[in-house]
Design a protein around this motif. Structure first.
Motif, PDB file in Angstrom:
ATOM      1  N   UNK A 205      47.233 -52.617  55.061  1.00 34.16           N
ATOM      2  CA  UNK A 205      46.939 -51.778  56.228  1.00 34.16           C
ATOM      3  C   UNK A 205      45.654 -52.362  56.813  1.00 34.16           C
ATOM      4  N   UNK A 206      45.726 -52.811  58.057  1.00 32.67           N
ATOM      5  CA  UNK A 206      44.627 -53.600  58.616  1.00 32.67           C
ATOM      6  C   UNK A 206      43.790 -52.795  59.604  1.00 32.67           C
ATOM      7  N   UNK A 207      42.582 -53.286  59.799  1.00 33.40           N
ATOM      8  CA  UNK A 207      41.643 -52.647  60.729  1.00 33.40           C
ATOM      9  C   UNK A 207      41.164 -53.706  61.709  1.00 33.40           C
ATOM     10  N   UNK A 208      41.378 -53.441  63.000  1.00 30.21           N
ATOM     11  CA  UNK A 208      41.022 -54.426  64.027  1.00 30.21           C
ATOM     12  C   UNK A 208      40.146 -53.756  65.093  1.00 30.21           C
ATOM     13  N   UNK A 209      39.090 -54.433  65.446  1.00 33.25           N
ATOM     14  CA  UNK A 209      38.169 -53.877  66.446  1.00 33.25           C
ATOM     15  C   UNK A 209      38.426 -54.492  67.822  1.00 33.25           C
ATOM     16  N   UNK A 210      38.525 -53.652  68.840  1.00 27.97           N
ATOM     17  CA  UNK A 210      38.756 -54.147  70.201  1.00 27.97           C
ATOM     18  C   UNK A 210      37.438 -54.579  70.842  1.00 27.97           C
TER      19      UNK A 210
END
Ligand SMILES: NC(=O)C[C@H](N)C(=O)O
Length: 324
Positions: A205-210
């Motif tokens: 489960x990934x976390x990506x910052x815009x």
């Protein structure tokens, strides 16, 4: 007399500086020097579950800790204190909040200064955490984080400073209590998290910052059958740059849950804007808005929901509802 189980897991609270001045886990745990000042009021039992810097903590370790606390609950302890490194403390604390039964007081603490430093906060935080765990009011409040005399809900607390002892803060809502000179005071009650018992954890489960000018690349890289979900720290009230949209749509088409929080420190994400990439469009595409959690907490919540085997609808409800 109250019986409190103290579980050590490592972190700066269990470290000292070596001859070169670098902070390292030593052969001796400085916490072993703790002399309880509670006398006959509190019986303490202490266990070293593991001794890891918190960047080494994984969801598997979090599950191990949860299972140890489950056992303690059956063995009839009145409360549990977990000492932990502060870098990922908020993630472990929230994982425990989502997966442990409501009744037991569980308090997580750590330290910003290692044991050798003047003004080291480790033993003080340990002592105030024990005090909080033994308070009759602590038991029904979910997992708590006690640092620097403040009591925070595990759900919202976050580390805000790299080194300052006043690093743990609860943006938007504030702490729910404090450890005053004359004892523990709770000044706010919080709706408890819905407990979600899990036996195993599945990650990916990934976390990506815009960011301004973001393109599709990072989303394309995780568009894999092995991906179980993604949390996006979106812009402002919950918006994304237009160039990301086709890749976000691809993730959704693959049945991968896409959860959105704001990258802002305060406030909640909502579908307010109807321009291209705005929250209105994202919600219509099927992006799940998660209110009030930061990115790393939303990732833990999504990971717990996925690990519990929730259907797509259940997962969307679980992640989108603030107190579930
Ligand atoms: N203050 C700390 O505990 C930071 C340390 N790097 C850790 O998280 O293990």
């Amino acid at each position: 007399m109250k019986k409190i189980l103290v579980l050590h897991t490592g972190g700066t609270i269990a470290m000292s500086a070596d001859a070169a001045g670098n902070v390292v886990p030593g052969a001796e745990n400085p916490l072993d020097n703790y002399q309880s000042s509670f006398g006959a009021e509190i019986e303490l039992e202490t266990e070293d579950v593991f001794n890891l810097p918190s960047p080494h903590i994984t969801p598997e370790r979090m599950l191990e800790l949860k299972q140890r606390i489950d056992k303690a609950a059956h063995d009839g302890v009145d409360g549990v204190v977990v000492t932990h490194g502060t870098d990922t403390l908020e993630e472990t604390a929230y994982f425990l909040d989502l997966t442990l039964p409501n009744e037991l007081a569980v308090v997580v603490t750590g330290a910003m200064r290692s044991a050798n430093e003047i003004g080291s906060d480790g033993l003080h935080n340990l002592e105030t955490a024990i005090q909080t765990a033994s308070s009759p009011d602590a038991a029904d409040k979910g997992v708590l984080v006690v640092m620097n005399d403040e009591i925070h809900s595990a759900r919202y607390v976050t580390k805000t400073h790299t080194t300052n002892v006043a690093t743990f803060r609860t943006p938007t809502f504030g702490p729910i209590g404090l450890v005053a000179k004359q004892g523990v005071v709770f000044f706010e009650s919080l709706l408890r998290s819905t407990v979600c018992p899990i036996q195993t954890v599945s990650d990916n489960v990934f976390l990506i910052k815009a960011y301004a000018g973001m393109g599709p690349e990072l989303f394309e890289a995780i568009a894999q059958p092995t991906t179980h979900g993604v949390v996006i720290e979106a812009l402002g009230a919950g918006n994304l740059p237009p160039a990301t949209l086709p890749a976000v749509q691809k993730l959704l088409d693959m049945g991968i849950p896409v959860v959105l929080v704001s990258r802002c420190f305060n406030g909640i994400a909502q579908d307010v804007y109807a321009y291209e990439g705005g929250g209105v469009q994202l919600k219509q595409m099927g992006v799940i808005f998660c209110q009030g959690l930061n990115g790393q907490k939303a990732r833990i919540k999504l990971l717990v929901g996925v690990s519990a085997g929730m259907s797509a609808d259940e997962l969307a409800r679980f992640v989108a509802t603030a107190n579930s």
